[in-house]
Each structure stands twice: as C-alpha cells, then as structure tokens.
Write an enzyme that holds these catalytic residues in place. Structure first.
Site, PDB file in Angstrom:
ATOM      1  CE  LYS A 237      -3.850  -1.859   2.778  1.00 22.14           C
ATOM      2  NZ  LYS A 237      -4.976  -1.611   1.868  1.00 22.14           N
ATOM      3  NE  ARG A 311     -11.080  -9.949  -1.832  1.00 18.48           N
ATOM      4  CZ  ARG A 311     -11.385  -9.069  -2.796  1.00 18.48           C
ATOM      5  NH1 ARG A 311     -11.635  -9.501  -4.019  1.00 18.48           N
ATOM      6  NH2 ARG A 311     -11.446  -7.782  -2.529  1.00 18.48           N
TER       7      ARG A 311
END
Length: 458
Positions: A237, A311
């Site tokens: 990120k 996920r």
C-alpha cells in the site's frame, strides 16, 4: 456495575435538562417563564439540531439547560450534549417515550467516549442521570465501545495474540469454550489460506474459535476479519493507504462485540465466533502475486493481489463455520475500499443470499438508526474473478464492482443451502462529529443484535 463515562445512576445535584426539536420548540418555549423566553431569544436559540444552551438562575448559577436534536430516535442526535454542556450532572426534565429515552442515553454514552489509553481528554464529559431498567441500553453501549476500543488500539498492542487474549477473557467471563489454532498447526488442521496470509509476520497467524450456548437453541455462526495490520503485502500500500490499517481488524471487533453482547444478555442462542487473526506483513516467506493458495473448502485460489487478503483469510473461516450447519452465518469485514467509494463512510454494504435475512437486518437498522445499505450479489460479475490456473482468483485487472466481486468471492465458500449475510463495514469515523469522534466505530452492530433478538421472539 461500573457505568461508562458520561452516565450515572444517582446524583443529588443533577440539573434539569430539556430536549427539544426545532419543530416543537415554539410550543416548549411558550410554556417557559418569561425570563427564560427572553434569554432564549437573546441567545438566538431555536431548537436546531446539535445545539445546546445553559439557562441561568437569578443568582448566576445554572438553573437548567436545553439541547436541540434532530431525530429523537437517533442516538447520534444527542451525541453533542456531553461536551457542549458544562461538566456537571444532568437529569431529564421532560418525559420521553422509552425508545427516545434509550436513544438519549445511548447517544450520551457514545458522545462521552474518548479513547484515553495514551492521551487523556482535556475535560470530562457532562454526566446524565439514568433511571429504571437500562440494562439493554448499557449492554449495547458496551458493545459499541468495545468495537471502538479494539479498533483504536494500535497494532503493537492489538495484534493476533492480543485479539486471542480478548476472546479468552470473554470466554472465561461467560463460561464459553475457546479453541485456538495457530502457526503451522493451521496447516495440520486444514486452514491453509489463513496460514498463507499471516505466515510472513513475526506474530503467528491463528484461528480463534469461541463457542457458547445450549445445543437446543438456534445456532448462529459469526465470523470477523481479523487482519490486525495490513501493509498490502508484496503489493504494498502507499503511505496514505497504510496509515490507518490498524483498523483492518474492524470486522473481528464487530464479531467479538456481537458475541459478547449476545452472551451478556443471555439470548437463547448457540453461538460460534470465528476470528481469523493475522498480520499481512512483508518478509522472505510472504505470499506472492501469482501463487495458488489452497483453502479448507478444496477451492484453489490464485493470488492476483496480496492486498486482497481479507477475503483469503475469511474463506477458511466461512468454510469451517458452514461445516457446522448453523441456522445463520454472519460475517463482518473491513473488506473493500470500493464499498466506501460507493456508499461513503457511514453506510456499511450488506450482502445476503437470503431475502428474509437481508430484509430483517435492513429493517432493524432503519428502526434503530443504525443504517446499512443492501448491495447485490450480481453473479455475472464472476467474470472478474476468473483464473486461468486455479478455480478462482482473489481479484482481477478490472476495478469494476470491487465490493460486489469481494462478496461473490466469499459466497463461493458458503454452501447453497446455508443462510448467510456479509457486512462490508468501514468501522471508522473519518472526521469528528457529534457523538462520533475520529477513529473506530461500530456500524450495523446494534441492528445485527436486534435482528437476532427478533428471530428468537418471532
């Protein structure tokens, strides 16, 4: 029972507090003494939302105060009061109906909150005297504050091991059973996806499992994404995207708080709480883009992007929960920025494969002013998760429908007959607002609890 900041059971010196809206202000003002009316006019007070005014006595002391609110049933309408009023004790001067009273008390408690582990607030909040049976309200308030505290705590003090400790303390308090699978035992016990995401951290990944309740009662499984810090992994990120990633365990915070709330109120439910707790770190053995990760469900996942890790850890937990065939499976996750782009910070996106479950959660949210917004499980978007080397990819090159495709990914690990709902939650206030200080926030939690209560009572 120790009350949270801003609430008291008894105060001999509490000052009267009036609550008005702009719509009913004129009627209330007409009933006040002439001197009070003159003071209100001089101050330009008209009952507008998020306003407050102290009314002086003839000797210069405080005679009373009045706060202006918008929606009387919305707890956030009252959140400004604890720091807008002087830090003394207040008691309600006018009779409200029970729902309005509960909203006032809850909103006051939420508005009094400041995260003070590392920095003390500049002043104490004003306190509100509560009367009668407020146990339900206090339990819901405690759950909301639990979420805030967990999310606000930096990862150095809220990693996978500390999340485990929190769950162990709750289990001990309520007589629940707890089981923790950590490190390489995740591979032995067939939780390979959780292991793959968390293996690069110096803190071992783990699956925390708490079970409680009577086997004869309806079984609710609650899963929460517990990524205690998310660097993005090798798909790193940028700095601004990483700044608040201590909050990426916000789903776990919601799941833990909901389970604790159910146990504290002794709802006739059997619950299974599952928290896959990891750090998505960078290291020599970090999982890589292009790898194929095995999962508990036997579905092979190609890693398109290591920053779509939530996920991946959740799919093992969902598969494990579904094996137990609960009556309802809920999951909470700070899953996608796409949900925030679509709905903003205040509206969690809810997905469900069951119309009745979705309607019940949305209805509870509307009644309690704990809003959610339903999003579609639009299955044609499966094409965005296509892999040429595995059964499914955890992402793809398209930036279309990011929240929907994440929900579709999770749905792949839920059997067709299993009732399931997923909340893509932000768990964060992005700016200071009345009752909503910047930082961790509980969203959709009170609505989930009300939905579960309604299922029991019919």
């Amino acid at each position: 029972m120790t009350l949270p900041a801003g609430l008291t059971r008894d105060s001999a010196v509490a000052v009267p507090l009036h609550v008005v809206t702009r719509a009913d202000f004129a009627e209330w003002r007409a009933a006040q003494p002439a001197a009070v009316g003159t003071w209100l006019d001089a101050q330009g007070f008209d009952g507008s939302a998020y306003t407050a005014l102290v009314v002086p006595d003839t000797d210069g002391s405080i005679a009373a105060a009045v706060i202006g609110v918008g929606d009387r049933l919305d707890p956030s309408s009252y959140g400004h009061a604890p720091f807008a009023l002087p830090a003394c004790a207040w008691r309600l001067a006018d009779r409200l109906d029970p729902a309005e009273t509960a909203a006032l008390q809850l909103g006051w408690g939420l508005g009094s909150y400041r995260f003070n582990r590392y920095k003390q607030p500049l002043r104490a909040p004003a306190t509100l005297e509560i009367e009668g049976d407020a146990d339900d309200m206090l339990a819901e308030l405690a759950a909301c504050l639990r979420v805030r505290d967990l999310v606000n705590t930096p990862t150095e003090h809220m990693g996978p091991d500390q999340l485990e400790q929190v769950c162990c303390e709750i289990a001990e308090r309520f007589g629940a059973h707890i089981d923790v699978v950590s490190g390489d035992d995740l591979l032995t016990r067939n939780f390979p996806a959780i292991h793959s995401v968390g293996r690069a951290s110096h803190r071992a990944p783990r699956l925390i499992s708490l079970t409680w309740g009577n086997a004869a009662h309806p079984h609710i499984a609650i899963c929460g994404k517990g990524v205690c810090f998310d660097t993005g992994g090798l798909d790193l990120k940028p700095a601004d995207g990483m700044r608040n990633m201590k909050k990426d365990m916000g789903g776990a915070a919601h799941a833990i708080a909901l389970a604790e709330l159910i146990m504290s109120r002794e709802l006739p439910l059997r619950i299974t709480l599952l928290v896959p707790a990891v750090e998505n770190a960078i290291g020599p053995n970090a999982f890589r883009p292009g790898e194929v990760v095995a999962t508990r469900a036997g579905i092979n996942v190609e890693i398109d992007n290591t920053d779509a890790e939530g996920r991946v850890v959740l799919c093992d937990a969902l598969a494990y929960a579904a094996e137990q065939q609960p009556d309802l499976l809920l999951d909470f996750a700070t899953l996608t920025g796409a949900a925030r782009i679509a709905l903003g910070p205040d509206l969690p996106a809810v997905y469900s494969n069951d119309e009745a479950v979705a309607a019940a959660w949305l209805d509870a949210g509307a009644q309690l002013r704990d809003p959610l917004w339903r999003m579609p499980l639009w299955r044609p978007y499966w094409r965005y998760l296509t892999s040429t080397v595995a059964d499914i990819a955890n992402g793809g090159p398209s930036k279309m429908a990011g929240s929907i495709t994440a929900a579709l990914y999770l749905e792949r690990f839920v059997p067709l007959q299993q009732k399931w709902a997923h909340l893509d939650v932000y768990a964060w206030n992005d700016s200071d607002r009345p009752g909503k200080p910047t930082g961790g926030e509980a969203q959709g939690l009170r609505a989930a609890y009300a939905m579960l209560k309604a299922r029991i009572t019919g």
